[in-house]
Motif scaffolding. Structure first.
Motif, PDB file in Angstrom:
ATOM      1  N   HIS A   1       0.281  -1.192  -0.066  1.00 19.18           N
ATOM      2  CA  HIS A   1      -0.142   0.090   0.222  1.00 19.18           C
ATOM      3  C   HIS A   1       1.268   0.877  -0.165  1.00 19.18           C
ATOM      4  O   HIS A   1       2.393   0.985   0.178  1.00 19.18           O
TER       5      HIS A   1
ATOM      6  N   GLU B   1      -5.692   0.777   3.020  1.00 15.03           N
ATOM      7  CA  GLU B   1      -4.804  -0.629   3.535  1.00 15.03           C
ATOM      8  C   GLU B   1      -4.703  -0.195   5.295  1.00 15.03           C
ATOM      9  O   GLU B   1      -5.153  -0.630   6.251  1.00 15.03           O
TER      10      GLU B   1
ATOM     11  N   HIS C   1       7.136  -6.546   3.100  1.00 13.57           N
ATOM     12  CA  HIS C   1       7.435  -5.135   4.399  1.00 13.57           C
ATOM     13  C   HIS C   1       8.435  -4.767   5.559  1.00 13.57           C
ATOM     14  O   HIS C   1       9.054  -6.367   5.863  1.00 13.57           O
TER      15      HIS C   1
ATOM     16  N   GLY D   1      -1.756  -6.387  10.916  1.00  5.43           N
ATOM     17  CA  GLY D   1      -2.424  -6.438   9.379  1.00  5.43           C
ATOM     18  C   GLY D   1      -2.273  -6.688   8.249  1.00  5.43           C
ATOM     19  O   GLY D   1      -0.778  -5.261   8.194  1.00  5.43           O
ATOM     20  N   HIS D   2      -2.186  -6.754   6.766  1.00  2.00           N
ATOM     21  CA  HIS D   2      -0.857  -6.479   5.619  1.00  2.00           C
ATOM     22  C   HIS D   2      -2.848  -7.043   4.847  1.00  2.00           C
ATOM     23  O   HIS D   2      -3.459  -8.051   4.906  1.00  2.00           O
TER      24      HIS D   2
HETATM   25 MN    MN Z   1      -0.197  -2.713   7.043  1.00  2.00          MN
END
Ligand code: MN
Ligand code: HGY
Ligand code: MN
Ligand code: MN
Length: 413
Positions: free
Chosen positions: A88, A133, A195, A361-362
């Motif tokens: 994102h 996101e 990430h 979270g992703h």
């Molecule tokens: Mn995230």
């Protein structure tokens, strides 16, 4: 098939870093972070820059009805489902330069590197940008990957409004990213997201790669406490209906619930007070609760403790309460073949790595409902994220990007 094997290919560390720093100029804050809230003009600027770079790299661009962007690099056989990566571009209000953005620009760097070496893949490759996101401007988080993954309807996705009442649908149109492609309904061979860890484990253990097993369960709640506005000077302590006192006790309750259910976590991050005047006993307080745990059954126990505690606190203080669960994201487990591809790529590159469960979270979490998914973590300084001082080392980001490239090419071979 290219004469080179993927093991000989190295991404361009400086080009990746320069792209990250260029993107970080959009919404740059004085403390060195980024404020690029979802679907603001700054988010549009970031999206436009990403699209420009992808077109320069020879990609075709598709935008769907939730504003998700897909930059596609053709393979030898374009009838095959693509291997996709991405993350994102939207940030927290006091976000950093790397959360989300690293995953997007690492994907672009993979494409740029494959172009440099004229490396052909059998299946096409795509880099994706997922709308909203963060869940900071519009709740819940990961809403557009959630629509893509079939968790939310498109109508629900478009209807979600920010605190000023502006909806995602209106804002997508306003910034020109209300695409015409349907949301989801098309297969991915695999999806990988790179990430920063956003936690302290990799750095503390001198590991460079996190082989992500999945994401812990998440529940978001909204709480409205209603007491009675009253004069701070004339109202005796035993005659008050003090919504702020009830809120304070509930903040402590959330903390206690997490401590009673470790490694669970609990956070009250957003609070509004009415009338928010120094000499009026607050009659109304609104706040959010974020509870998380690797095991769903434990998360349910945390929710039950929140319900029971709220009833007790508000009963004792004669304050009414409304407690709503607005988001429930059960624990997510990633695809074993994708996990193995990440670990194999890290081992072949000689990068110290360890298995890890994501606390954050992703988008990959929702894509895991419709495609095989893997994630790659790299360390960030002191595990700090969702903070303007968020930082990561260029060599760690490059290592993560090389692992991403190898895992993607293995699946796209
Ligand atoms: Mn995230
Ligand atoms: O809340 C999260 O974990 C994500 O950063 N949006
Ligand atoms: Mn993120
Ligand atoms: Mn984030």
């Amino acid at each position: 098939m290219s004469t080179k094997t993927i093991q000989n290919l190295q991404i361009n560390q400086d080009r990746l870093w320069d792209s990250l720093m260029e993107m970080a100029k959009i919404g740059a804050t004085e403390k060195g972070g980024c404020a690029r809230l979802a679907l603001t003009d700054l988010d549009k600027q970031g999206r436009d820059l990403f699209v420009q770079w992808c077109k320069e790299a020879g990609c075709t661009i598709t935008v769907d009805r939730m504003g998700n962007i897909f930059a596609r690099r053709p393979g030898r056989n374009n009838d095959l489902p693509p291997v996709v990566t991405g993350s994102h571009l939207d940030t927290q209000p006091t976000g950093g330069k790397f959360d989300g953005v690293f995953g997007v620009l690492a994907g672009l760097e993979v494409i740029r590197t494959l172009n440099d070496y004229k490396f052909e893949t059998e299946a096409p490759i795509e880099v994706s940008v997922w709308t909203n996101e963060e869940g900071s401007r519009f709740a819940p988080a990961m809403i557009a990957s959630g629509v893509f993954g079939g968790v939310f309807t498109e109508e629900y996705g478009h209807s979600r409004a920010d605190l000023d009442g502006k909806t995602i649908g209106e804002e997508l149109k306003r910034i020109g990213y209300f695409g015409d492609a349907p949301v989801g309904g098309r297969p991915f061979k695999a999806f990988f997201e790179a990430h920063i860890e956003q936690g302290p484990i990799l750095e503390a253990e001198d590991k460079i790669i996190g082989v992500v097993q999945g994401i812990q369960g998440i529940k978001w709640f909204e709480v409205t406490l209603t007491g009675q506005d009253c004069h701070a000077g004339t109202t005796p302590m035993n005659r008050r209906k003090d919504a702020m006192l009830a809120a304070a006790r509930m903040v402590d309750l959330v903390n206690k619930i997490a401590l009673d259910h470790l490694p669970g976590v609990g956070t009250v991050g957003l609070m509004t007070v009415h009338p928010n005047s120094r000499n009026v006993i607050p009659g109304k307080v609104f706040f959010t609760v974020d509870l998380r745990h690797p095991y769903d059954e434990e998360l349910e126990k945390m929710k039950a403790a929140l319900d029971a505690g709220a009833a007790k606190i508000c009963g004792n203080l004669d304050v009414e309460y409304d407690l709503q669960e607005i988001w429930n994201s059960p624990a997510i487990h990633y695809d074993p073949a994708c996990i193995d591809a990440v670990r194999k790529a890290a081992d072949e590159a000689g990068l110290p790595n360890r298995d890890i469960v994501s606390g954050a979270g992703h988008d990959a979490g929702y894509i895991a409902r419709v495609a095989p998914v893997g994630m790659i973590f790299v360390p960030c300084a002191e595990g700090i994220s969702h903070n303007e001082i968020e930082s990561a080392l260029p060599e760690d980001l490059a290592a993560g990007c090389n692992v991403l490239m190898r895992a993607m090419v293995e699946l796209a071979a």
